[in-house]
Scaffold this motif. Sequence first.
Motif, PDB file in Angstrom:
ATOM      1  N   LEU A  99       0.824  -1.210   0.000  1.00  0.00           N
ATOM      2  CA  LEU A  99       0.000   0.000   0.000  1.00  0.00           C
ATOM      3  C   LEU A  99       0.861   1.265   0.000  1.00  0.00           C
ATOM      4  O   LEU A  99       0.497   2.266  -0.619  1.00  0.00           O
ATOM      5  CB  LEU A  99      -0.945   0.008   1.202  1.00  0.00           C
ATOM      6  CG  LEU A  99      -2.085  -1.019   1.178  1.00  0.00           C
ATOM      7  CD1 LEU A  99      -2.849  -0.976   2.495  1.00  0.00           C
ATOM      8  CD2 LEU A  99      -3.021  -0.772   0.010  1.00  0.00           C
TER       9      LEU A  99
ATOM     10  N   ARG B 173      -4.578   3.936  -3.187  1.00  0.00           N
ATOM     11  CA  ARG B 173      -4.528   3.133  -1.958  1.00  0.00           C
ATOM     12  C   ARG B 173      -5.919   3.028  -1.326  1.00  0.00           C
ATOM     13  O   ARG B 173      -6.333   1.951  -0.904  1.00  0.00           O
ATOM     14  CB  ARG B 173      -3.555   3.792  -0.977  1.00  0.00           C
ATOM     15  CG  ARG B 173      -3.357   3.031   0.313  1.00  0.00           C
ATOM     16  CD  ARG B 173      -2.408   3.753   1.274  1.00  0.00           C
ATOM     17  NE  ARG B 173      -1.338   4.442   0.591  1.00  0.00           N
ATOM     18  CZ  ARG B 173      -0.864   5.645   0.942  1.00  0.00           C
ATOM     19  NH1 ARG B 173      -1.355   6.284   1.981  1.00  0.00           N
ATOM     20  NH2 ARG B 173       0.113   6.206   0.268  1.00  0.00           N
ATOM     21  N   LYS B 174      -6.626   4.152  -1.296  1.00  0.00           N
ATOM     22  CA  LYS B 174      -7.954   4.170  -0.685  1.00  0.00           C
ATOM     23  C   LYS B 174      -8.913   3.233  -1.438  1.00  0.00           C
ATOM     24  O   LYS B 174      -9.652   2.464  -0.822  1.00  0.00           O
ATOM     25  CB  LYS B 174      -8.511   5.594  -0.679  1.00  0.00           C
ATOM     26  CG  LYS B 174      -9.822   5.717   0.050  1.00  0.00           C
ATOM     27  CD  LYS B 174     -10.281   7.154   0.146  1.00  0.00           C
ATOM     28  CE  LYS B 174     -11.584   7.180   0.918  1.00  0.00           C
ATOM     29  NZ  LYS B 174     -12.385   8.328   0.684  1.00  0.00           N
TER      30      LYS B 174
ATOM     31  N   LYS C 131      -8.083   0.671  -3.298  1.00  0.00           N
ATOM     32  CA  LYS C 131      -7.593  -0.703  -3.056  1.00  0.00           C
ATOM     33  C   LYS C 131      -8.087  -1.208  -1.704  1.00  0.00           C
ATOM     34  O   LYS C 131      -8.560  -2.340  -1.587  1.00  0.00           O
ATOM     35  CB  LYS C 131      -6.059  -0.710  -3.108  1.00  0.00           C
ATOM     36  CG  LYS C 131      -5.395  -1.956  -2.575  1.00  0.00           C
ATOM     37  CD  LYS C 131      -5.351  -3.043  -3.598  1.00  0.00           C
ATOM     38  CE  LYS C 131      -4.373  -4.130  -3.210  1.00  0.00           C
ATOM     39  NZ  LYS C 131      -4.994  -5.339  -2.743  1.00  0.00           N
ATOM     40  N   GLN C 132      -8.012  -0.362  -0.683  1.00  0.00           N
ATOM     41  CA  GLN C 132      -8.474  -0.760   0.643  1.00  0.00           C
ATOM     42  C   GLN C 132      -9.980  -1.016   0.644  1.00  0.00           C
ATOM     43  O   GLN C 132     -10.445  -1.979   1.253  1.00  0.00           O
ATOM     44  CB  GLN C 132      -8.100   0.307   1.675  1.00  0.00           C
ATOM     45  CG  GLN C 132      -6.626   0.357   1.966  1.00  0.00           C
ATOM     46  CD  GLN C 132      -6.218   1.563   2.796  1.00  0.00           C
ATOM     47  OE1 GLN C 132      -6.745   2.656   2.628  1.00  0.00           O
ATOM     48  NE2 GLN C 132      -5.252   1.363   3.692  1.00  0.00           N
TER      49      GLN C 132
ATOM     50  N   ASP D 161     -10.525  -4.331  -1.030  1.00  0.00           N
ATOM     51  CA  ASP D 161     -10.111  -5.428  -0.137  1.00  0.00           C
ATOM     52  C   ASP D 161     -11.163  -5.682   0.938  1.00  0.00           C
ATOM     53  O   ASP D 161     -11.482  -6.826   1.261  1.00  0.00           O
ATOM     54  CB  ASP D 161      -8.755  -5.115   0.498  1.00  0.00           C
ATOM     55  CG  ASP D 161      -7.603  -5.247  -0.494  1.00  0.00           C
ATOM     56  OD1 ASP D 161      -7.833  -5.785  -1.613  1.00  0.00           O
ATOM     57  OD2 ASP D 161      -6.487  -4.783  -0.162  1.00  0.00           O
ATOM     58  N   GLU D 162     -11.731  -4.595   1.499  1.00  0.00           N
ATOM     59  CA  GLU D 162     -12.777  -4.735   2.513  1.00  0.00           C
ATOM     60  C   GLU D 162     -14.011  -5.420   1.942  1.00  0.00           C
ATOM     61  O   GLU D 162     -14.608  -6.274   2.600  1.00  0.00           O
ATOM     62  CB  GLU D 162     -13.154  -3.371   3.082  1.00  0.00           C
ATOM     63  CG  GLU D 162     -12.113  -2.785   4.003  1.00  0.00           C
ATOM     64  CD  GLU D 162     -12.461  -1.366   4.446  1.00  0.00           C
ATOM     65  OE1 GLU D 162     -13.646  -0.971   4.356  1.00  0.00           O
ATOM     66  OE2 GLU D 162     -11.540  -0.642   4.867  1.00  0.00           O
TER      67      GLU D 162
END
Length: 151
Positions: free
Chosen positions: A131, A139-140, A142-143, A146-147
């Motif tokens: 990240l 990054r945001k 991607k997060q 992922d969540e």
Amino acid sequence: MSYSIGELSKKFNIAPSTLRYYEKEGLLSQVKRKASGVREFGVEDCRTLLLVDCLKQSGMSIREISQFSELMRCGDRTLPERNATLQTVTETVKENLKRQKQNLKRLRYEAWLYEKACQYGSMEKAKNLPLSAMPKKIRKVKQELDELLED
């Protein structure tokens, strides 16, 4: 000031065939004609055309716009109905815009990911970047992805 169909087409970037269709469907119902039969679009026709185009671009069907146009022809007694319609369309556009903004974020993430995959010669390497190696906005997203995938 008045415009011919060609002038109006160029001014608003709407095909002449579309203008004829709108008139045929009653969306532009009061277009005057010269003695020669040539359409003559006035300022109010232009205002109506811009509203019709806005409603069409907002997702309303020709049938729905035709019903709205009929309400306009009925005068002020239909103001509450027209207002309600416009409020509904506005909410729909807001919801669509929100979804499109999410899509844009996701597409930017995917484009960045593919750019990195091309750079590294491997999608797997790009997917496994830490990240900290990603720009903040990427990054945001991607997060968030992922969540979603964890649930």
